[in-house]
Each structure stands twice: as structure tokens, then as C-alpha cells.
Design a protein around this motif. Structure first.
Motif, PDB file in Angstrom:
ATOM      1  N   THR A 159       0.865  -1.178   0.000  1.00  0.00           N
ATOM      2  CA  THR A 159       0.000   0.000   0.000  1.00  0.00           C
ATOM      3  C   THR A 159       0.898   1.223   0.000  1.00  0.00           C
ATOM      4  O   THR A 159       1.863   1.297   0.741  1.00  0.00           O
ATOM      5  CB  THR A 159      -0.902   0.034   1.239  1.00  0.00           C
ATOM      6  OG1 THR A 159      -1.692  -1.158   1.272  1.00  0.00           O
ATOM      7  CG2 THR A 159      -1.817   1.245   1.214  1.00  0.00           C
ATOM      8  N   MET A 160       0.590   2.157  -0.851  1.00  0.00           N
ATOM      9  CA  MET A 160       1.367   3.395  -0.912  1.00  0.00           C
ATOM     10  C   MET A 160       0.428   4.563  -1.154  1.00  0.00           C
ATOM     11  O   MET A 160      -0.700   4.383  -1.635  1.00  0.00           O
ATOM     12  CB  MET A 160       2.392   3.326  -2.040  1.00  0.00           C
ATOM     13  CG  MET A 160       1.803   3.073  -3.409  1.00  0.00           C
ATOM     14  SD  MET A 160       2.983   3.285  -4.746  1.00  0.00           S
ATOM     15  CE  MET A 160       3.080   5.076  -4.830  1.00  0.00           C
ATOM     16  N   GLN A 161       0.868   5.715  -0.778  1.00  0.00           N
ATOM     17  CA  GLN A 161       0.086   6.906  -1.086  1.00  0.00           C
ATOM     18  C   GLN A 161       0.070   7.114  -2.593  1.00  0.00           C
ATOM     19  O   GLN A 161       1.007   6.767  -3.294  1.00  0.00           O
ATOM     20  CB  GLN A 161       0.684   8.125  -0.384  1.00  0.00           C
ATOM     21  CG  GLN A 161       0.581   8.047   1.127  1.00  0.00           C
ATOM     22  CD  GLN A 161      -0.851   7.965   1.593  1.00  0.00           C
ATOM     23  OE1 GLN A 161      -1.694   8.750   1.163  1.00  0.00           O
ATOM     24  NE2 GLN A 161      -1.141   7.021   2.471  1.00  0.00           N
ATOM     25  N   ALA A 162      -1.025   7.677  -3.065  1.00  0.00           N
ATOM     26  CA  ALA A 162      -1.189   7.822  -4.509  1.00  0.00           C
ATOM     27  C   ALA A 162      -0.046   8.626  -5.108  1.00  0.00           C
ATOM     28  O   ALA A 162       0.267   9.719  -4.670  1.00  0.00           O
ATOM     29  CB  ALA A 162      -2.517   8.506  -4.812  1.00  0.00           C
ATOM     30  N   GLY A 163       0.597   8.048  -6.105  1.00  0.00           N
ATOM     31  CA  GLY A 163       1.604   8.772  -6.847  1.00  0.00           C
ATOM     32  C   GLY A 163       1.205   8.877  -8.302  1.00  0.00           C
ATOM     33  O   GLY A 163       1.803   9.608  -9.068  1.00  0.00           O
ATOM     34  N   ILE A 164       0.173   8.121  -8.684  1.00  0.00           N
ATOM     35  CA  ILE A 164      -0.304   8.104 -10.061  1.00  0.00           C
ATOM     36  C   ILE A 164      -1.678   8.750 -10.102  1.00  0.00           C
ATOM     37  O   ILE A 164      -2.560   8.403  -9.341  1.00  0.00           O
ATOM     38  CB  ILE A 164      -0.390   6.662 -10.602  1.00  0.00           C
ATOM     39  CG1 ILE A 164       0.956   5.953 -10.465  1.00  0.00           C
ATOM     40  CG2 ILE A 164      -0.859   6.664 -12.038  1.00  0.00           C
ATOM     41  CD1 ILE A 164       2.081   6.635 -11.192  1.00  0.00           C
ATOM     42  N   SER A 165      -1.839   9.681 -10.980  1.00  0.00           N
ATOM     43  CA  SER A 165      -3.125  10.350 -11.139  1.00  0.00           C
ATOM     44  C   SER A 165      -3.504  10.327 -12.611  1.00  0.00           C
ATOM     45  O   SER A 165      -2.780   9.775 -13.441  1.00  0.00           O
ATOM     46  CB  SER A 165      -3.045  11.793 -10.628  1.00  0.00           C
ATOM     47  OG  SER A 165      -4.331  12.324 -10.429  1.00  0.00           O
ATOM     48  N   ARG A 166      -4.659  10.927 -12.953  1.00  0.00           N
ATOM     49  CA  ARG A 166      -5.148  10.897 -14.325  1.00  0.00           C
ATOM     50  C   ARG A 166      -5.792  12.229 -14.653  1.00  0.00           C
ATOM     51  O   ARG A 166      -6.386  12.877 -13.783  1.00  0.00           O
ATOM     52  CB  ARG A 166      -6.160   9.757 -14.472  1.00  0.00           C
ATOM     53  CG  ARG A 166      -6.440   9.366 -15.908  1.00  0.00           C
ATOM     54  CD  ARG A 166      -7.450   8.236 -15.998  1.00  0.00           C
ATOM     55  NE  ARG A 166      -8.804   8.697 -15.734  1.00  0.00           N
ATOM     56  CZ  ARG A 166      -9.613   8.170 -14.818  1.00  0.00           C
ATOM     57  NH1 ARG A 166      -9.187   7.182 -14.060  1.00  0.00           N
ATOM     58  NH2 ARG A 166     -10.819   8.650 -14.647  1.00  0.00           N
ATOM     59  N   PHE A 180       2.098  14.802  -6.826  1.00  0.00           N
ATOM     60  CA  PHE A 180       3.126  15.001  -5.812  1.00  0.00           C
ATOM     61  C   PHE A 180       2.604  14.647  -4.420  1.00  0.00           C
ATOM     62  O   PHE A 180       1.509  15.084  -4.029  1.00  0.00           O
ATOM     63  CB  PHE A 180       3.600  16.455  -5.806  1.00  0.00           C
ATOM     64  CG  PHE A 180       4.454  16.813  -6.980  1.00  0.00           C
ATOM     65  CD1 PHE A 180       5.826  16.674  -6.921  1.00  0.00           C
ATOM     66  CD2 PHE A 180       3.884  17.273  -8.157  1.00  0.00           C
ATOM     67  CE1 PHE A 180       6.623  16.991  -8.011  1.00  0.00           C
ATOM     68  CE2 PHE A 180       4.665  17.598  -9.252  1.00  0.00           C
ATOM     69  CZ  PHE A 180       6.046  17.451  -9.185  1.00  0.00           C
ATOM     70  N   PRO A 181       3.370  13.866  -3.678  1.00  0.00           N
ATOM     71  CA  PRO A 181       3.005  13.624  -2.279  1.00  0.00           C
ATOM     72  C   PRO A 181       2.892  14.938  -1.531  1.00  0.00           C
ATOM     73  O   PRO A 181       3.733  15.818  -1.674  1.00  0.00           O
ATOM     74  CB  PRO A 181       4.185  12.792  -1.748  1.00  0.00           C
ATOM     75  CG  PRO A 181       4.798  12.187  -2.961  1.00  0.00           C
ATOM     76  CD  PRO A 181       4.618  13.189  -4.062  1.00  0.00           C
ATOM     77  N   THR A 252       9.323  15.906  -5.302  1.00  0.00           N
ATOM     78  CA  THR A 252       8.766  16.084  -3.968  1.00  0.00           C
ATOM     79  C   THR A 252       8.516  17.560  -3.700  1.00  0.00           C
ATOM     80  O   THR A 252       9.110  18.432  -4.343  1.00  0.00           O
ATOM     81  CB  THR A 252       9.722  15.520  -2.908  1.00  0.00           C
ATOM     82  OG1 THR A 252       9.209  15.802  -1.606  1.00  0.00           O
ATOM     83  CG2 THR A 252      11.106  16.120  -3.031  1.00  0.00           C
ATOM     84  N   LEU A 253       7.650  17.811  -2.744  1.00  0.00           N
ATOM     85  CA  LEU A 253       7.416  19.182  -2.281  1.00  0.00           C
ATOM     86  C   LEU A 253       8.213  19.450  -1.015  1.00  0.00           C
ATOM     87  O   LEU A 253       7.990  20.464  -0.348  1.00  0.00           O
ATOM     88  CB  LEU A 253       5.925  19.394  -2.011  1.00  0.00           C
ATOM     89  CG  LEU A 253       4.966  19.099  -3.162  1.00  0.00           C
ATOM     90  CD1 LEU A 253       3.526  19.415  -2.761  1.00  0.00           C
ATOM     91  CD2 LEU A 253       5.358  19.864  -4.421  1.00  0.00           C
ATOM     92  N   GLY A 254       9.132  18.557  -0.696  1.00  0.00           N
ATOM     93  CA  GLY A 254       9.867  18.704   0.556  1.00  0.00           C
ATOM     94  C   GLY A 254       8.933  18.494   1.721  1.00  0.00           C
ATOM     95  O   GLY A 254       8.152  17.540   1.755  1.00  0.00           O
ATOM     96  N   THR A 255       8.970  19.369   2.687  1.00  0.00           N
ATOM     97  CA  THR A 255       8.063  19.277   3.840  1.00  0.00           C
ATOM     98  C   THR A 255       6.786  20.064   3.615  1.00  0.00           C
ATOM     99  O   THR A 255       5.910  20.090   4.482  1.00  0.00           O
ATOM    100  CB  THR A 255       8.762  19.799   5.104  1.00  0.00           C
ATOM    101  OG1 THR A 255       9.172  21.157   4.905  1.00  0.00           O
ATOM    102  CG2 THR A 255       9.982  18.946   5.433  1.00  0.00           C
ATOM    103  N   ASP A 256       6.645  20.717   2.458  1.00  0.00           N
ATOM    104  CA  ASP A 256       5.459  21.527   2.170  1.00  0.00           C
ATOM    105  C   ASP A 256       4.292  20.647   1.729  1.00  0.00           C
ATOM    106  O   ASP A 256       4.464  19.478   1.365  1.00  0.00           O
ATOM    107  CB  ASP A 256       5.757  22.541   1.072  1.00  0.00           C
ATOM    108  CG  ASP A 256       6.685  23.649   1.551  1.00  0.00           C
ATOM    109  OD1 ASP A 256       7.158  23.559   2.701  1.00  0.00           O
ATOM    110  OD2 ASP A 256       6.951  24.582   0.787  1.00  0.00           O
TER     111      ASP A 256
END
Length: 503
Positions: A159-166, A180-181, A252-256
Motif C-alpha cells: 500500500t502506498m500513497q497515490a503517486g499516479i493520477s489521471r 506530488f506527495p 517532492t514538495l519537501g516538507t510543504d
């Protein structure tokens, strides 16, 4: 970095675990025990690779992690980084002592090339959780079996956070994108508007994006800055389009975080979307990705895993992955063939790990099973793994090669490289880069990972045409020599013809 669009949709399922089979000719799959489930509960999914940079003037390579692929600025890194050995617990290991045996078998690079061509040419993309990844697993299992190894299939859930979108358009065109996470996971729709430039405040001031989906070029400023400027201008979503084929997908957005969906697409997808400006586009809600993958583990019947050799066989979506990681998988198969008749083969386990690109899931799962085995009564406990040789993305890059090695193995690796006159030295991967050796090092198992900097990764340019065969043969020969010395260290019946140094 894509030749086709970024991804296809990943297909996902549920978890099983495999146990060892007494049948030397068939892969065996056994259901997960409750103990294994409990052991995995606390395992935290952590990104495999990430880096916040998005500079137009600094081309990058990256490797995917659990929540995305990271961009790194390769040309800012020294060719010979300071030595950074893998840190781990100082656990004494009781290595068996055996009389010397025959020398290592002769290495044949042509065998490696044959496997490479099939993996990256015939099979092509092998994204985690897809039928293509399953086809690659089947190929590994069939090949190992044909070489006389017993094959174990270890199925697992991830299970992973969504990294693929449409992104959907009214005329039926669909573009897959990287989300982006840290960006919003809600669904949105709105008019598609082009913003000239790189997403600076002045760029957004030149066009009305309020309530609309904006598209900008990658480069100049960081992804998180682009997202923040889009939010300030009132956009409901932001699409960042690559400007060249060689740019990676992911970051990545870093910590943002971002209050709106922030997506990235390839240059080709960006051109397609810009041909549809003014239409209403829709971005579906993101959901956690769940999937099933598998490890393929091979050993001689009755053999032990004193040395584990292998790497991942999956790729990022829609990329042939000749370098990342058909190269490492091909060498794994070739070493299994080359060593198959040597008595030391009884002390090697060859491993193909699944779902590495989504967060080292396969190797983590394998290590959890190893730790469960070590909790058995002493009389039932298998021999300890004395070393892991990781083979990942070794088909492209430049010398000097970096040897990431645990402190116990640094003398071995340096001695083999010097004897073979291969330009390699102790070093570290690019910052925040992870690979399957990390799963082993984290539990105190000594590791070796030879990594060539400057490689093509996570782009459609990662194909057979761009394999650097001179480099690939160098690193393959180096790993072959290191394996002989790791086996000698483990007490296997072998007398290496090369110097293995002294611990």
C-alpha cells in the motif's frame, strides 16, 4: 523522461507469503501466517527516493520511491564522493570454516546480454503490480527452474500513497500523471489554461486562472513554489509539464503541502493537453494504491542463503527499464547460470524483488521473513545470511563507480576492484537514493552495492539503445569477483583466483 505517456493504470490485489518447497522444479506459493502479518504491521512505508529540486539549469536523474520519484542534480555531485560506509549494528557473525574448493567459474558477458535483451526488449515495461510485472516474475521462475534451482514465490501486498493520477478531457483523451506527495487528493474539474513561463507570480498575473486548471513548464523554480503561486492565483489544480524527453517524472514538495492537486506530466503529454486549451478537464480523486507483487527466490535443492544475490525486476510505468533494472536482473540470471555447476552454488540465493520502485516493498518483505526464520528454535533455524550483493541500475553511467559496502566488506570490494583494474572506489549513492540493499543493511546484514553515477533512470531513454555495454561488462565482472570473495568469506568451498583482501 517518457517516450510514451507516463503511466498505465496499476492493477492491485491482496497479500500472500511463500514458504520453501521440497519440489525442486515448481514454484510454490503458501498463504501468509499470522506471525508474518504481525511482523509487518509496524513497518513504516518510507519514500525510496526524493529531492525537492526542480531547476531548469540543472538536469536531473531520479529513482522512484514509495510516494514518487526523486530528482537529483547529478552534475553537482563529485565523481569521487567521500567514503560513506553503510552503518549497521555491529553483530558478530559465526562464519563456517571449510576447506578451499575449485576457483570461481569463468565469467561470460554474452550470457548477461541475452537475458538483458529479453527483459527490456521482449518483455518491456514491468511496472509494479501489473500483468507485465507478473510476466517478468514468471520468466525469472522458469529460467531459474531450467537451471536446476528450487524456486520460491513470495507474494505480498503493498500500500502506498497515490503517486499516479489521471487527467481526462472531453474528447476521451486520458493523460496519466504523477501526483506530488503532499498535494491535495480531491477531485477537480475546470477549464484548462496555459500559463506562459515557469509558474512565477508574474506568470500567473498575466492570465486569469481563478477556478481553472493551469499548466506551466517545468524548470527555474521548485515544484512547491509553483504550487504555492498557483494556489495564490486561485487555480483549482496545477499541471507541470516537462520540457524535454530526458527529464524524469517525479519529485517532492519537501516538507510543504499543497491545497490543490499538483501533477506532473511528460513533454508529450503536456503537448497533447495544450492542444486542448479552453476545454474542461477533470482530475479524479486520488486514492491509496494497493497492489500485489511477488519476490522470486532461487536456491539449489537443499541449499542455504548464506549469500543473497539480486535486485528488483520491476520498472516505473511505461519505461522499458533496460538500465533500471533489466541490467541487474539480467546479471542475476547470468550469475545463476554461470555458477550453477559450482559447489558454492549451494550457498547462494538468487533473488528478484518486486515493487521496489514503489518503496522497496519486495526486499523489505523478504527480510521480514528472514527475521522470522531466525526466531525458530536453534535446531530448525537456517544458516544466517552473511552478505547481500545488490544489483541495480548497472547498465549506464560513468566511472569511477561507487562501491557502497558495509564496513566488514570494504577490504574485499576494494581488493577485487584493484585486482581487476576497474575504476571503482568506496562511495555513496546520490543523496536520498535507495535500493534493495538498504532493507538488508537496516537489520545488520552486510551489503555491497556497486553504483555508477550519471545513469539514465526513469525515462523512456532507459532502453536497450542506451545501454553502455563497456561499463555494464566492467561492473558485471566486478560483481562476479566480489561474489567469489563473499562466498569464500561465508566458508563456501571455493578458492578465488583473485585477491579478496583481509577483513
Amino acid at each position: 523522461m517518457l517516450t510514451r505517456l507516463l503511466p498505465l493504470g496499476l492493477t492491485f490485489a491482496l497479500l500472500l507469503v511463500a514458504c520453501r518447497s521440497d519440489d525442486a522444479t515448481q514454484p510454490v506459493v503458501v498463504q501468509t501466517t499470522e506471525q508474518a502479518q504481525q511482523a509487518t504491521e509496524q513497518q513504516r512505508n518510507q519514500p525510496t527516493r526524493s529531492d525537492p529540486s526542480d531547476r531548469a539549469e540543472d538536469p536531473t536523474d531520479s529513482r522512484a520511491g514509495q510516494q514518487g520519484q526523486a530528482a537529483q542534480q547529478e552534475e553537482t555531485e563529485p565523481d569521487e564522493p567521500p567514503s560513506q560506509p553503510v552503518e549497521q549494528e555491529d553483530q558478530p557473525q559465526s562464519l563456517p570454516v571449510r576447506p578451499g574448493g575449485p576457483p570461481e567459474p569463468e565469467f561470460d558477458y554474452d550470457i548477461v546480454v541475452g537475458y538483458l535483451n529479453h527483459l527490456a526488449g521482449t518483455l518491456g515495461p514491468r511496472a509494479s503490480g501489473t500483468e507485465q510485472e507478473q510476466a517478468a516474475a514468471d520468466y525469472l521462475a522458469e529460467t531459474f527452474t531450467s537451471l536446476g534451482y528450487e524456486v520460491e514465490i513470495q507474494k505480498f501486498d503493498y500500500t502506498m500513497q497515490a503517486g499516479i493520477s489521471r487527467i481526462d478531457t472531453p474528447d476521451g483523451y486520458r493523460s496519466f500523471a504523477f501526483r506530488f506527495p503532499g498535494s491535495a487528493d480531491n477531485s477537480v474539474s475546470g477549464e484548462l489554461v496555459n500559463v506562459e513561463g515557469f509558474g512565477e507570480p508574474a506568470d500567473f498575473a498575466s492570465v486569469d486562472v481563478r477556478g481553472k486548471v493551469a499548466i506551466v513548464d517545468r524548470g527555474l523554480i521548485e515544484f512547491r513554489e509553483k504550487g504555492a503561486n498557483a494556489v495564490a492565483a486561485g487555480a483549482v489544480a496545477l499541471i507541470v509539464a516537462n520540457r524535454t524527453l530526458s527529464e524524469t517524472i517525479g519529485g517532492t514538495l519537501g516538507t510543504d503541502t499543497s491545497a490543490i492537486p499538483l501533477l506532473q506530466v511528460s513533454e508529450e503529454a503536456g503537448d497533447e493537453l495544450r492542444s486542448r486549451l479552453g476545454t474542461i478537464v477533470s482530475i479524479p480523486e486520488a486514492a491509496p494504491n494497493k497492489g500485489e507483487s511477488q519476490n522470486v527466490i532461487a536456491r539449489k535443492p537443499g541449499g542455504a542463503c548464506r549469500v543473497v544475490v539480486g535486485g528488483h525486476y520491476d520498472t516505473v510505468p511505461e519505461v522499458d527499464g533496460a538500465n533500471d533494472n533489466a541490467s541487474g536482473t539480467a546479471l542475476t540470471l547470468a550469475l545463476a547460470e554461470i555458477w550453477s555447476e559450482h559447489p558454492s552454488a549451494n550457498d547462494i540465493c538468487f533473488a528478484g524483488f518486486g515493487a521496489e520502485e514503489l518503496g522497496l516493498h519486495g526486499s523489505r518483505f523478504y527480510v521480514r521473513l528472514l527475521r522470522l526464520e531466525q526466531q525458530l528454535p536453534p535446531e530448525e533455524r537456517p544458516p544466517e545470511v552473511t552478505a547481500m550483493l545488490n544489483l541495480d541500475a548497472i547498465g549506464d553511467g560513468r566511472p569511477p563507480y561507487r562501491i557502497v559496502a558495509s564496513f566488514q566488506l570494504q577490504d574485499i570490494t576494494g581488493s577485487v576492484a584493484a585486482e581487476l583494474q576497474i575504476n571503482a572506489g568506496s562511495g555513496s549513492p546520490p543523496r536520498n537514493l535507495g535500493s534493495d540493499h538498504s532493507s538488508f543493511a537496516n537489520v545488520g546484514i552486510p551489503v555491497v552495492f556497486v553504483f555508477p553515477p550519471g545513469a539514465i533512470l526513469h525515462t523512456p531513454l532507459d532502453n536497450l539503445d542506451n545501454v553502455n555495454h563497456e561499463l555494464f561488462e566492467d561492473i558485471s565482472l566486478l560483481n562476479h569477483g566480489i561474489l567469489a570473495c563473499l562466498l569464500e568469506r561465508a566458508g563456501s568451498p571455493i578458492s578465488p583466483t583473485i585477491s579478496c583482501g583481509a577483513e
